[in-house]
Design an enzyme around this catalytic site. Structure first.
Site, PDB file in Angstrom:
ATOM      1  N   ASP A 166      40.944  26.535  54.668  1.00  0.00           N
ATOM      2  CA  ASP A 166      41.775  25.320  54.738  1.00  0.00           C
ATOM      3  C   ASP A 166      43.248  25.629  54.492  1.00  0.00           C
ATOM      4  OD1 ASP A 166      39.530  23.641  55.177  1.00  0.00           O
ATOM      5  OD2 ASP A 166      39.082  23.698  53.040  1.00  0.00           O
ATOM      6  N   GLY A 218      47.261  32.107  38.031  1.00  0.00           N
ATOM      7  CA  GLY A 218      47.881  30.804  37.851  1.00  0.00           C
ATOM      8  C   GLY A 218      49.369  30.857  38.145  1.00  0.00           C
ATOM      9  N   ASP A 237      48.835  32.983  46.029  1.00  0.00           N
ATOM     10  CA  ASP A 237      48.277  32.246  44.900  1.00  0.00           C
ATOM     11  C   ASP A 237      48.556  30.757  45.086  1.00  0.00           C
ATOM     12  OD1 ASP A 237      47.443  31.198  42.490  1.00  0.00           O
ATOM     13  OD2 ASP A 237      48.380  32.751  41.259  1.00  0.00           O
ATOM     14  N   GLU A 259      53.946  40.708  52.387  1.00  0.00           N
ATOM     15  CA  GLU A 259      52.511  41.009  52.415  1.00  0.00           C
ATOM     16  C   GLU A 259      52.062  41.538  53.782  1.00  0.00           C
ATOM     17  OE1 GLU A 259      51.084  41.243  49.678  1.00  0.00           O
ATOM     18  OE2 GLU A 259      52.590  40.160  48.514  1.00  0.00           O
TER      19      GLU A 259
END
Length: 303
Positions: A166, A218, A237, A259
């Protein structure tokens, strides 16, 4: 009398209001992130045992500057020769004063949000040594190669990519621009896979432990990571802030460029200007490859 009292009240309010505003501003301001106890500032090998130093060891081991062969040694607060050497390697790679001392600048750098890929790498024909950062500079460049030194084979230069789990549709074009930037500067071309199951590079937002043994932590800390060439997975993240005020969020295009560089086989650069620099600063996007990034990819795949 009444006018005198009114004047005194106005003067009092004029004096108090700025101080109340300042206090409210300080109260609402987010504290500067600092991952390590501040009493560690200035610690050195001469201190022998420093409470909390094991957190610094864990960080340096996580990013490839300390060997994980002796886990018991890593869990202690002993400031030994190995730790001093690891700090010096980290300082050198991070363009800091090389002293082996945990000065404020070093601890602040360690506290900055960054890519989760470790900084060690191997150059052509070299074995990997987890306890040695074998940095190499070629022609004044500062690029490195991904630590497992895997590259895409010569017959695979037209790579597909897909979005899974998603992936937020509002971020698709941002990542596509990052792929286009790499295509414009390399021998690679990229296309959106018609079947995501067969895509060479899979891009997704993830949280916490997400199946690759490299859990996210987190908000802040590790922002993203890639599992390198051929594996092709690129993860961001989901707990970090990717939308809103440019000065308060992380720039997704910058991280995507970074990345994808890992997914092509590049490691981290010791140049803070390069896309492949490990750290991210809010409000300072990078949307173009530097000479260092381009020289790195050409060193892997040719001009």
């Amino acid at each position: 009398m009444a006018s005198k009292l009114c004047l005194q009240l106005c003067l009092l309010l004029a004096f108090i209001t700025p101080h109340l505003t300042s206090a409210r501003h300080l109260h609402n301001r987010k504290p500067s992130p600092f991952l390590f106890p501040k009493h560690l500032i200035g610690s050195s090998k001469n201190d022998s045992i420093v409470e909390g130093i094991h957190k610094v060891k864990a960080y340096l081991q996580r990013y490839g500057y300390l060997s994980n062969e002796n886990e018991k040694k890593l869990s202690t607060d002993a400031f030994d020769d190995d730790l001093e050497s690891a700090i010096k390697s980290y300082q050198k790679f991070s363009n800091l004063k090389v002293s082996g001392v945990l000065d404020r600048e070093t601890l602040q750098q360690m506290s900055r949000p960054r890519c989760g890929v470790r900084d060690t790498y191997v150059s052509v024909g070299q074995q990997e040594h987890e306890n040695k950062n074998t940095n190499i500079e070629i022609g004044g460049s500062h690029y490195t190669f991904y630590y497992n030194h895997v590259t895409w084979p010569a017959e695979r230069r037209h790579l597909s990519y897909g979005f899974i789990h998603d992936f937020p549709p509002q971020h698709v074009d941002t990542v596509r621009r990052a792929f286009q930037t790499w295509e414009d500067n390399t021998k690679f071309s990229f296309f959106l896979s018609p079947r995501v199951q067969t895509a060479d590079i899979l891009v997704s937002f993830e949280r916490g432990e997400h199946g690759d043994h490299e859990p996210f932590d987190g908000e802040g800390g590790i922002l993203a990571h890639s599992l390198g060439a051929v594996d092709g997975r690129v993860h961001f993240d989901a707990d970090d802030r990717w939308e809103g005020d440019p000065m308060e969020r992380y720039d997704l295009e910058t991280l995507a460029l970074h990345e994808i560089g890992h997914a092509l086989g590049l490691g981290h650069s010791s140049s803070s200007l390069a896309i492949m620099w490990a750290y991210m600063y809010k409000g300072f996007p990078k949307t173009r490859l530097t000479i260092d990034d381009i020289e790195g990819i050409r060193a892997l795949y040719g001009s």
